[in-house]
Design a protein around this motif. Sequence first.
Motif: not given
Length: 299
Positions: A91-113
């Motif tokens: 929700a914080i839109h100031e990042s200059q980083a790409g989506p790869e880091g959040p994507l990796q975390v999202a994948s782990g969240v999906v697996e855990a849930l």
Amino acid sequence: TALRNAKAAVETFQGSTNHRMHTEALHCLAEALAAGGQLEESGKYMDQVLERYRSNGDGEAERETLLHMAELELHRGQGRTALQRLQESLAIHESQAGPEGPLQVASGVVEALGRAGDVEAAAQASALMHDLAVIAGDEREEGRAMVAMARCLLDDGRVAEAHGLVRGALRIHTEHNDDQARADARWTLADVQDARGDAVRAFDVTLVEWDLVSRWEEPERQVDVLLNLAGRALRAGDTDRTAVLVGEALARASGLSDPALQREVEERHREAVAEWGEPAECARRLRQAGRGLFDPFLS
């Protein structure tokens, strides 16, 4: 060690006017504690770090900290809290980083849930993972997200929608020649076919999965698929094949180090023997009938 060095850095900047260095030292300490398995203690320091970045108005650092906190919650087995932290980070839109880091975390969240059986949260996480994969241009992760979304839809009784998604995922994984992901997708497709009332098609789909898995050096996965095949054969009304498959799973499981899986196979074997007789006898009858489809399982 990293933990000792991080503690020394925190002590050095304690009370210092260099607030940023003190915050970064606290962040390093939190990560060192997490690496050492001290997750509760790490979480306390992460909370302090997050509050400091927020009070300083450092959106980029706040976003990254929330992402690290999501990973920490995953290690603690808190899938829903990890999802919340990930959503706060995005929700914080100031990042200059790409989506790869959040994507990796999202994948782990999906697996855990998914493991936790939390369908509602898993549906949110898999949709988020899909969006991140599309932004990243990562078709393989997009396909994995589609399979996760299909499982959630299936659990919600939306079989036709699940079928469309998992077929799309299979196309992606076939194009990328990703056998691991393709096997996972076929497992879900078989469940969809079962939900559609087509036990024979579900068995056939799982048989294709076995053709993939049987080539790998993953005996636990092979036993798991054999048990899955046995269950689908039973639902298709083929008791001979069921008993043969359970017998083969038992033979393969005897050399595994997973006691839970061994117990599951042994229980299924006892059920098969009680109802259909010894697997060897079922195999003999199977061959006599000229239906040698499962001969490879018996070699």
